[in-house]
Motif scaffolding. Structure first.
Motif, PDB file in Angstrom:
ATOM      1  N   THR A  17      44.751  25.700  20.062  1.00 60.08           N
ATOM      2  CA  THR A  17      44.875  24.605  20.817  1.00 60.08           C
ATOM      3  C   THR A  17      44.941  24.950  22.373  1.00 60.08           C
ATOM      4  N   LYS A  18      45.820  25.814  22.633  1.00 58.04           N
ATOM      5  CA  LYS A  18      46.297  26.014  23.818  1.00 58.04           C
ATOM      6  C   LYS A  18      45.163  26.975  24.562  1.00 58.04           C
ATOM      7  N   LEU A  19      44.441  27.742  23.668  1.00 60.96           N
ATOM      8  CA  LEU A  19      43.148  28.681  24.220  1.00 60.96           C
ATOM      9  C   LEU A  19      42.298  27.781  24.838  1.00 60.96           C
ATOM     10  N   VAL A  20      41.837  26.713  24.061  1.00 59.84           N
ATOM     11  CA  VAL A  20      40.779  25.715  24.514  1.00 59.84           C
ATOM     12  C   VAL A  20      41.229  24.832  25.624  1.00 59.84           C
ATOM     13  N   LEU A  21      42.546  24.531  25.932  1.00 57.82           N
ATOM     14  CA  LEU A  21      43.150  23.830  27.120  1.00 57.82           C
ATOM     15  C   LEU A  21      43.143  24.673  28.347  1.00 57.82           C
ATOM     16  N   TYR A  22      43.537  26.004  27.999  1.00 56.49           N
ATOM     17  CA  TYR A  22      43.489  26.889  29.154  1.00 56.49           C
ATOM     18  C   TYR A  22      42.010  27.157  29.799  1.00 56.49           C
ATOM     19  N   PHE A  23      41.125  27.187  28.908  1.00 60.07           N
ATOM     20  CA  PHE A  23      39.971  27.624  29.426  1.00 60.07           C
ATOM     21  C   PHE A  23      39.252  26.584  30.266  1.00 60.07           C
ATOM     22  N   PHE A  24      39.361  25.208  29.686  1.00 52.85           N
ATOM     23  CA  PHE A  24      39.042  24.109  30.595  1.00 52.85           C
ATOM     24  C   PHE A  24      39.617  23.618  31.662  1.00 52.85           C
TER      25      PHE A  24
ATOM     26  N   PRO B 198      32.644  32.232  33.129  1.00 57.46           N
ATOM     27  CA  PRO B 198      33.286  31.975  32.222  1.00 57.46           C
ATOM     28  C   PRO B 198      33.617  32.817  31.250  1.00 57.46           C
ATOM     29  N   LEU B 199      33.121  34.206  31.218  1.00 57.63           N
ATOM     30  CA  LEU B 199      33.592  35.035  30.281  1.00 57.63           C
ATOM     31  C   LEU B 199      34.770  35.487  30.736  1.00 57.63           C
ATOM     32  N   ARG B 200      35.167  35.577  32.262  1.00 54.33           N
ATOM     33  CA  ARG B 200      36.442  36.062  32.787  1.00 54.33           C
ATOM     34  C   ARG B 200      37.347  35.139  32.391  1.00 54.33           C
ATOM     35  N   SER B 201      37.193  33.619  32.422  1.00 56.14           N
ATOM     36  CA  SER B 201      38.227  32.855  31.884  1.00 56.14           C
ATOM     37  C   SER B 201      38.312  32.895  30.384  1.00 56.14           C
ATOM     38  N   VAL B 202      37.540  33.080  29.450  1.00 58.51           N
ATOM     39  CA  VAL B 202      37.854  33.461  28.251  1.00 58.51           C
ATOM     40  C   VAL B 202      38.559  34.640  27.949  1.00 58.51           C
ATOM     41  N   VAL B 203      38.381  35.671  28.581  1.00 53.81           N
ATOM     42  CA  VAL B 203      39.313  37.114  28.470  1.00 53.81           C
ATOM     43  C   VAL B 203      40.588  36.651  28.816  1.00 53.81           C
ATOM     44  N   LYS B 204      40.711  35.693  29.946  1.00 53.64           N
ATOM     45  CA  LYS B 204      42.023  35.559  30.468  1.00 53.64           C
ATOM     46  C   LYS B 204      42.831  34.820  29.727  1.00 53.64           C
ATOM     47  N   ALA B 205      42.041  33.759  29.163  1.00 56.77           N
ATOM     48  CA  ALA B 205      42.784  32.869  28.346  1.00 56.77           C
ATOM     49  C   ALA B 205      43.357  33.568  26.858  1.00 56.77           C
ATOM     50  N   LEU B 206      42.331  34.520  26.411  1.00 57.22           N
ATOM     51  CA  LEU B 206      42.837  35.228  25.231  1.00 57.22           C
ATOM     52  C   LEU B 206      44.009  36.289  25.277  1.00 57.22           C
ATOM     53  N   SER B 207      43.928  36.948  26.554  1.00 56.56           N
ATOM     54  CA  SER B 207      45.165  37.839  26.734  1.00 56.56           C
ATOM     55  C   SER B 207      46.397  36.780  26.871  1.00 56.56           C
ATOM     56  N   TRP B 208      46.348  35.711  27.700  1.00 52.55           N
ATOM     57  CA  TRP B 208      47.386  35.047  27.851  1.00 52.55           C
ATOM     58  C   TRP B 208      48.015  34.388  26.579  1.00 52.55           C
ATOM     59  N   ARG B 209      47.140  33.920  25.709  1.00 53.90           N
ATOM     60  CA  ARG B 209      47.482  33.269  24.570  1.00 53.90           C
ATOM     61  C   ARG B 209      47.923  34.337  23.617  1.00 53.90           C
ATOM     62  N   ALA B 210      47.613  35.562  23.496  1.00 54.95           N
ATOM     63  CA  ALA B 210      48.299  36.550  22.893  1.00 54.95           C
ATOM     64  C   ALA B 210      49.659  36.814  22.970  1.00 54.95           C
ATOM     65  N   ILE B 211      49.939  36.544  24.426  1.00 51.81           N
ATOM     66  CA  ILE B 211      51.350  36.859  24.677  1.00 51.81           C
ATOM     67  C   ILE B 211      52.163  35.514  24.418  1.00 51.81           C
ATOM     68  N   GLY B 212      51.492  34.204  24.517  1.00 53.87           N
ATOM     69  CA  GLY B 212      52.214  33.028  24.462  1.00 53.87           C
ATOM     70  C   GLY B 212      52.285  32.764  22.608  1.00 53.87           C
ATOM     71  N   THR B 213      51.254  33.374  22.055  1.00 52.22           N
ATOM     72  CA  THR B 213      51.305  32.839  20.577  1.00 52.22           C
ATOM     73  C   THR B 213      52.528  33.857  19.978  1.00 52.22           C
ATOM     74  N   LEU B 214      52.892  35.183  20.599  1.00 48.83           N
ATOM     75  CA  LEU B 214      53.819  36.055  19.830  1.00 48.83           C
ATOM     76  C   LEU B 214      55.195  35.357  20.440  1.00 48.83           C
ATOM     77  N   ASP B 215      55.272  34.740  21.600  1.00 47.18           N
ATOM     78  CA  ASP B 215      56.335  33.994  22.047  1.00 47.18           C
ATOM     79  C   ASP B 215      56.717  32.705  20.794  1.00 47.18           C
ATOM     80  N   THR B 216      55.454  31.851  20.653  1.00 44.56           N
ATOM     81  CA  THR B 216      55.820  30.778  19.741  1.00 44.56           C
ATOM     82  C   THR B 216      56.085  31.469  18.348  1.00 44.56           C
ATOM     83  N   LEU B 217      55.491  32.389  17.965  1.00 43.96           N
ATOM     84  CA  LEU B 217      55.966  33.028  16.909  1.00 43.96           C
ATOM     85  C   LEU B 217      57.397  33.307  16.602  1.00 43.96           C
TER      86      LEU B 217
END
Length: 87
Positions: free
Chosen positions: A68-75, A26-45
């Motif tokens: 919202t997408k961090l939570v969705l990605y994790f699950f 699960p921790l790996r999934s969280v780290v992957k989600a955070l790194s991907w969301r950082a890129i995605g959030t910059l794009d959204t911004l």
């Protein structure tokens, strides 16, 4: 041809129980989600700012999008880890 062998080879797909059990924690999934969301959030911004011309509104949109997408990605990742297809 090589890709075909990697995808369809039983040897490439067969892994022992211990390897499967520890392949994605699960921790790996969280780290992957955070790194991907950082890129995605910059794009959204950037896209939100381009469309609205307002940095405050763009930051608001990007913030909601991040959570919202961090939570969705994790699950999404956790569910896919339970699916045996393609392993």
């Amino acid at each position: 041809m090589i890709l075909n062998q990697v995808i369809f080879s039983k040897k490439a797909q067969s892994r022992g129980f211990e390897e499967d059990k520890t392949s994605e924690k699960p921790l790996r999934s969280v780290v992957k989600a955070l790194s991907w969301r950082a890129i995605g959030t910059l794009d959204t911004l950037v896209v939100s700012y381009f469309l609205t011309g307002e940095i405050t509104l763009a930051a608001s949109i990007a913030s909601v999008d991040f959570v919202t997408k961090l939570v969705l990605y994790f699950f999404h990742e956790r569910i896919w880890n339970k699916i045996k297809w393609g392993k």
